[in-house]
Design an enzyme around this catalytic site. Sequence first.
Site, mmCIF file in Angstrom:
data_model
loop_
_atom_site.group_PDB
_atom_site.id
_atom_site.type_symbol
_atom_site.label_atom_id
_atom_site.label_comp_id
_atom_site.label_asym_id
_atom_site.label_seq_id
_atom_site.Cartn_x
_atom_site.Cartn_y
_atom_site.Cartn_z
ATOM 1 N N GLU A 1 0.796 -1.272 0.072
ATOM 2 C CA GLU A 1 -0.167 -0.007 0.014
ATOM 3 C C GLU A 1 0.922 1.218 -0.120
ATOM 4 O OE1 GLU A 1 -0.712 -2.637 1.937
ATOM 5 O OE2 GLU A 1 -2.565 -3.248 1.357
ATOM 6 N N HIS B 1 -9.517 -6.322 10.062
ATOM 7 C CA HIS B 1 -10.259 -6.149 8.878
ATOM 8 C C HIS B 1 -11.577 -5.303 9.165
ATOM 9 C CE1 HIS B 1 -7.555 -8.445 6.597
ATOM 10 N NE2 HIS B 1 -8.355 -8.611 5.698
#
Lengths: 308, 329
Positions: free
Chosen positions: B59, B128
């Site tokens: 990322e 998550h």
Amino acid sequence: MLLIRRFEERSAEMYALGKIGGFCHLYIGEEAVAVGAMDALRPDDYVFSSYRDHGHCLARGCDPKAVMAELFGRSTGLCKGKGGSMHLIDVERRFMGGYAIVGGHLPLAAGAAFAINYRNGNQIVLCFFGEGAVPTGACHETLNLAAMWGLPVLFLCENNRYCMGTPVERAVALYADVSKNAVAYGIEAGCVDGMDVLAVRDAVDKAVDQIRTNKRPFFLEASTYRFLGHSMADPSHGHYRTKSEVDEAKKRDPLLLLKTKLLDERGAAEADFTTLEQEVKKIVDEAVDFAETSPVPAMEALAEDVLT
Amino acid sequence: MTLTYREALNQALREEMRRDEKVFLIGEDVAYYQGAFKVSKGFLEEFGPRRVVDTPITELGFTGLAIGAAMAGLHPVVEMMTFNFAILAMDQIVNNAAKIRYMSGGQISVPIVIRGPGSAAHQLGAQHSQSLEASLEAWFCDVPGLMVVAPSSPRDAKGLLKTAIRESNPVIFIEAQLLYPTKGEVDEGEYLLPLGVADIKRAGTDVTLIAYSKMLSIALQAAEVLAKDGIQAEVVDPRTLRPLDLNTLAASVKKTGKAVIIEDGWPFAGLGAQIAESLYTRVFDYLDGPIVRVTARDVPMPYARNLEDAVIPDVKRVVAAVRTVLYKK
């Protein structure tokens, strides 16, 4: 090189006088890398730099007046006084900036290279960073992407042997040959004597040609040495290196090496250097005068340029 | 026309990529896999791998790369597989995307959209299901130089994403995982919705409910329950969280005199605290009582379904909060 040297010496004076604030990282000792490398570029190539960016900026041809005014925090500065020493930016010269999070600008350089490929251009991106950036995740993620996607970036690692105060031996596992970090990703790499401006120019010339032709990144390690402290807050050698080590390195002062070569091999005369010193002094004097007499930014500027 | 939230995003992105060659999509599994949540379905076939770019799981690297591409004149749309992973790119987003324009004295803009699902889903655990943008929206909203958008409906999702892609500033566009399959009416043809403009999703007179993204539907359901008791709640969706449309929010609270803010982020230093502060400054004299916040509980997201349910605001908690501000049992 002489301009950068004298400009930086004057910046140190101005810092001591309180005219320049914040952190100020001088480039003295490393001039040959910026000057040699920049000579191999075209005007439409991009340049990214770290926080030690005065030398890169000047070597790229940015106006010394605007650079000094930026260091002074004046409205006439390169970035209207909003960037400062570590964030010199001059889009007209495609000098895309100095960045002060170590390693954080490497992905940006890869991004500019991505844009070049996207448009099918043949410019390249020159990205300067220190050996201290090599162990960062940003560096490794960038090398991986650049290698996979054939991004036209010259990663130019200025290895001045100290990550601030930590010697490279205690910061980079592959310290003996930092460029092996890039080789591990399948990127071609080389090393050059960063104190020899002609050697740097030759090495960068070759690397840049290769990048333009092969559409592959290249990693060049330039061995250099910083003669002063990490920043103006740091004495020239401090506790992490000895004075004798610094003195030893100064024997290979890049300006001295070039001068000797010009005198011995290229028929230059001592008088040429006197003239050069006078010319450079004038430029630096004018830069300081310009900065001194420029207005500080207007308060209205405070909230400008946050968003478009 | 009825579309799902997912289809609306797909259309917005597709229309903008057709319109402007500079727009490209980059992220993990956006091309061959068609997006972890299938937002980019059919993109690889239409636009090819040059403009629909699969990345490794890095990322920091690909977000930084996209920012660099934006600096060089392209208009990247970065997909975060979920916004939890954007934390890895936080340095690039905050130190580079948000600041470059200012640091350069206006020389360089960073036209980029960073989008993907925030918001809690079901039983994904703490890493998550960082509940909404988990107060992550508050992290982004704190930063000058960023715009933050969180659409609650297919119509808003499409119109706001199209506008975000035409912005010349960095836009954090937070979608909601549980909203992807939800359906709604969407305008025919191409349309844009402005950033920085709130939307009154339900008119009312007795209390103002402020909610965005997935919490909007909770607020609307609560309003239905309250209506049966004769309480008319006005539900306002800020849609853009930064810049916040305080005018619309304040006008509603002026009218009702009571406000409840619903967010599924954490309570401490959450976005609702900022919205409340802004409202106190603007309309204190019009308030009949303190503003009440309904937030996620102050814990990482647990896995067990019963515990998870207890974390995220639900209709019951919203109704109870409204009764509190109305001084009703």
